[in-house]
Design an enzyme around this catalytic site. Sequence first.
Site: not given
Length: 393
Positions: A9, A94, A182, A242, A380
């Site tokens: 990732n 990813r 996501h 964010r 993930e």
Amino acid sequence: MANAILVLNAGSSSIKFTIFDHEAGNLHVRYEGQIEGIGTKPHFVAYADAGQPIHETSWANPPLGRGHAYALERLAAWLDPLLPEEGLIGVGHRVVHGGTRFSAPMRLDEALLHELEAFVSLAPLHQPANLAGIAAAMDFLPGVPNVACFDTAFHRTHPPVADRFAIPYDLYDEGVRRYGFHGLSYEYIAQALPTCAPKLAEGRVVVAHLGNGASMCALKAGRSHDSTMGFTALDGLPMGTRCGQIDPGVLIYLMQEKGMGAKQIEDLLYKRSGLLGLSGVSNDMRTLAASNDPRAADALDYFVYRIIRETGALAASLGGLDGFVFTAGIGENAANIRARVCEGLGWLGLQCDPAANAQHGPRISPPDSPVDVWVIPTDEARMIALHTLRVLV
Ligand code: AMP
């Protein structure tokens, strides 16, 4: 036969990795770790499956633009003697953006890598790092197949109306649409639900991925129906740094009245907003929860308020709600945030059992709650490993 899978990732300043053993359909974490500070002060730490550090090192920053390549070279050199003689089955990556084209994981080659560069403008902070990780893996692990797993792919099942902005249609055709992100986390939760809550898995569920990045996904029978994230990973909930949903008129104001350019606005909205911007204290939930600063409390109020508000919208898009799942760093660990969200959504049928919530679930609603509330840890990396296996084996 090879039986290890490497999952990467690669972010803008870090590479997280997990090495899984694969045996008879089961995946077991053998090592995991990360290289942080790429571009500034690279630092590599690896852990064995029980969580104890087994390797730690730092190095001087290589020339500009070589950060990811050098980090991967170090990772490959460390990994080499630890791998079985047969080497790796493959590397799963990813990749944040697969545009409208990629709705499933793909085996990578030079041509596909080149195609994925087309999405850099749609995810300028994440996609270049993802692709740098792939290019470096191709260089330093020659002969090992690579698989791209897209964060947007799980959301390709949205009805078209959920993916539109009300702007001229040619922009939609050009790719200005709501993608959702996501996706690998939501896919993991969707495939975990039939085991822990089989009936719920067939129903209408909102999943809240509340980590440093945060979003929510409306699942209908295990498929993504809508998401709070849109064209970029900025929309929806406020995050660590964010902004989440914002009136586009604010951006026009910043340009016209403050003379800000695109790069400055990007920096403001991605790196200096969210919980950090609101509190002026930190982007980190644990720090905020421990702070006495009233602005830290205001930031948490806003975070909870927006989760409640967005859940109302997603429940409306699902036509009702049967279940709610908390996941990721905050969702899995912050019992106070979960309790406040459930309280604010009591009108929709969410209830929270304080004892179950204090133990982090897995089910935190009482048996007679109209809406089932769960805490399910996301994974993930495991989702990427599963995809990599499916593509390669
Ligand atoms: P993630 O991006 O999923 O790793 O989540 C990171 C966020 O989870 C940060 O804001 C952390 O402060 C938060 N977090 C992690 N552990 C806890 C905890 N025990 N209590 C509250 N927040 C936590």
